[in-house]
Scaffold this motif. Structure first.
Motif, PDB file in Angstrom:
ATOM      1  N   LEU A 182       0.841  -1.191   0.000  1.00  0.00           N
ATOM      2  CA  LEU A 182       0.000   0.000   0.000  1.00  0.00           C
ATOM      3  C   LEU A 182       0.880   1.246   0.000  1.00  0.00           C
ATOM      4  O   LEU A 182       2.014   1.208   0.492  1.00  0.00           O
ATOM      5  CB  LEU A 182      -0.891   0.014   1.247  1.00  0.00           C
ATOM      6  N   PRO A 183       0.394   2.369  -0.519  1.00  0.00           N
ATOM      7  CA  PRO A 183       1.188   3.608  -0.473  1.00  0.00           C
ATOM      8  C   PRO A 183       1.547   4.005   0.944  1.00  0.00           C
ATOM      9  O   PRO A 183       2.600   4.575   1.196  1.00  0.00           O
ATOM     10  CB  PRO A 183       0.264   4.643  -1.116  1.00  0.00           C
ATOM     11  N   ARG A 184       0.631   3.705   1.890  1.00  0.00           N
ATOM     12  CA  ARG A 184       0.892   3.954   3.305  1.00  0.00           C
ATOM     13  C   ARG A 184       0.048   2.973   4.112  1.00  0.00           C
ATOM     14  O   ARG A 184      -0.921   2.405   3.595  1.00  0.00           O
ATOM     15  CB  ARG A 184       0.605   5.402   3.678  1.00  0.00           C
ATOM     16  N   GLN A 185       0.418   2.784   5.367  1.00  0.00           N
ATOM     17  CA  GLN A 185      -0.239   1.752   6.184  1.00  0.00           C
ATOM     18  C   GLN A 185      -1.317   2.319   7.105  1.00  0.00           C
ATOM     19  O   GLN A 185      -1.812   1.628   7.999  1.00  0.00           O
ATOM     20  CB  GLN A 185       0.817   0.996   7.009  1.00  0.00           C
TER      21      GLN A 185
ATOM     22  N   GLY B 167       7.358   4.264  13.731  1.00  0.00           N
ATOM     23  CA  GLY B 167       6.299   3.491  13.095  1.00  0.00           C
ATOM     24  C   GLY B 167       6.053   3.969  11.685  1.00  0.00           C
ATOM     25  O   GLY B 167       4.917   4.176  11.265  1.00  0.00           O
ATOM     26  N   CYS B 168       7.137   4.100  10.924  1.00  0.00           N
ATOM     27  CA  CYS B 168       7.086   4.793   9.628  1.00  0.00           C
ATOM     28  C   CYS B 168       6.416   4.009   8.517  1.00  0.00           C
ATOM     29  O   CYS B 168       6.038   4.571   7.503  1.00  0.00           O
ATOM     30  CB  CYS B 168       8.508   5.161   9.184  1.00  0.00           C
TER      31      CYS B 168
ATOM     32  N   GLN C 168       5.366   9.545   4.434  1.00  0.00           N
ATOM     33  CA  GLN C 168       5.587  10.802   5.151  1.00  0.00           C
ATOM     34  C   GLN C 168       7.081  11.059   5.351  1.00  0.00           C
ATOM     35  O   GLN C 168       7.524  12.215   5.337  1.00  0.00           O
ATOM     36  CB  GLN C 168       4.844  10.819   6.483  1.00  0.00           C
ATOM     37  N   THR C 169       7.874  10.006   5.535  1.00  0.00           N
ATOM     38  CA  THR C 169       9.319  10.161   5.693  1.00  0.00           C
ATOM     39  C   THR C 169       9.926  10.825   4.464  1.00  0.00           C
ATOM     40  O   THR C 169      10.716  11.779   4.569  1.00  0.00           O
ATOM     41  CB  THR C 169       9.985   8.789   5.899  1.00  0.00           C
TER      42      THR C 169
ATOM     43  N   CYS D 236       5.103  10.892  14.188  1.00  0.00           N
ATOM     44  CA  CYS D 236       4.427   9.588  14.213  1.00  0.00           C
ATOM     45  C   CYS D 236       3.033   9.743  13.621  1.00  0.00           C
ATOM     46  O   CYS D 236       2.161  10.364  14.227  1.00  0.00           O
ATOM     47  CB  CYS D 236       4.338   9.059  15.647  1.00  0.00           C
ATOM     48  N   GLU D 237       2.841   9.167  12.450  1.00  0.00           N
ATOM     49  CA  GLU D 237       1.531   9.238  11.796  1.00  0.00           C
ATOM     50  C   GLU D 237       0.814   7.896  11.897  1.00  0.00           C
ATOM     51  O   GLU D 237       1.265   6.889  11.353  1.00  0.00           O
ATOM     52  CB  GLU D 237       1.690   9.663  10.331  1.00  0.00           C
TER      53      GLU D 237
END
Length: 247
Positions: free
Chosen positions: A13-16, A44-45, A50-51, A111-112
């Motif tokens: 996925l593009p992000r979790q 928790g990247c 976002q990083t 942290c996202e």
């Protein structure tokens, strides 16, 4: 629990979790007077959307990205190399409740969508040691947007994260942990759909076939489908809030 299967369900996925580059940048711009060469710890990247965006908008920052799942970190560094950002990003495979860093090492902790794993209060108190005096934490936390959520939404969050609170109560928790709230904003519903749920919903079909007979994976897939459906109906009742705070 078959953790490797669960991590794999969210891989690709593009992000979790919910979020967007637009929200990341908005939160970053709320940080006040960062020093030159600021050090950012991204906890928790996941695969690090976002990083990478932080590295692209803060050209003199160095970002240390941590996650407990090494394949996510490998994907992050591959993308960083492709974007010419690998010189300013490093990764550490570690649990967010057992981080191998020195006290007062970072100017910013980011942290996202992940602090719920350790718990909001525990995360704020434990991570504080790694943050310089006057440093910032920017994170997203689930919150109620109404005093009268539907029964369906309440049942979902009782199962997923019973510690969810409204925004004022969450801010009281931040202040109790010794931080000052600088700013906050709600993530729009698009931050749940565009880079997360739209892709996740499609992925669940293939994961269901792949992990047929795996009880742990089956429970995650079933709950994820329910989570998406409840958000589709009740996104006005809850969501993530970006909180920016200072030590």
């Amino acid at each position: 629990m078959d953790e490797s299967a669960i991590f794999e369900i969210f891989d690709g996925l593009p992000r979790q979790g919910p979020g967007s580059n637009k929200c990341t940048e908005k939160a970053f711009n709320m940080l006040q007077s960062l020093p030159s060469g600021a050090r950012i710890l991204d906890i928790g990247c996941g695969v690090g959307m976002q990083t990478l965006h932080l590295a692209s908008i803060c050209e003199d920052c160095h970002i240390t990205a941590t996650d407990i799942y090494q394949p996510y970190l490998d994907k992050l560094m591959k993308k960083a190399a492709e974007k010419g950002l690998s010189g300013r990003i490093s990764t550490v495979c570690a649990s967010m409740d057992d981080l191998p860093f020195k006290d007062d090492e970072f100017d910013v902790i980011w942290c996202e969508g992940a602090i719920f794993v350790i718990g909001f209060e525990k995360g704020l108190n434990y991570w504080k040691r790694f943050l310089k005096e006057g440093g910032f934490i920017a994170l997203t936390e689930a919150a109620w947007f109404t005093d009268t959520p539907s029964e369906e939404a309440q049942q979902l969050w009782q199962e997923a994260y019973p510690d969810i609170k409204d925004i004022p109560e969450t801010e009281k928790g931040i202040e109790a942990a010794g931080y000052t709230v600088i700013d906050r904003f709600r993530l729009p519903a698009s931050a749940w759909w565009d880079d997360y749920y739209v892709h996740f919903e499609k992925r669940l079909d293939s994961m269901e076939a792949k992990f047929k007979g795996n009880a742990d994976a089956g429970l995650v897939i079933e709950f994820s489908r329910k989570e998406i459906e409840v958000f589709r109906k009740h996104s006005d009742e809850y969501g993530y809030v970006f909180f920016i705070m200072q030590k």
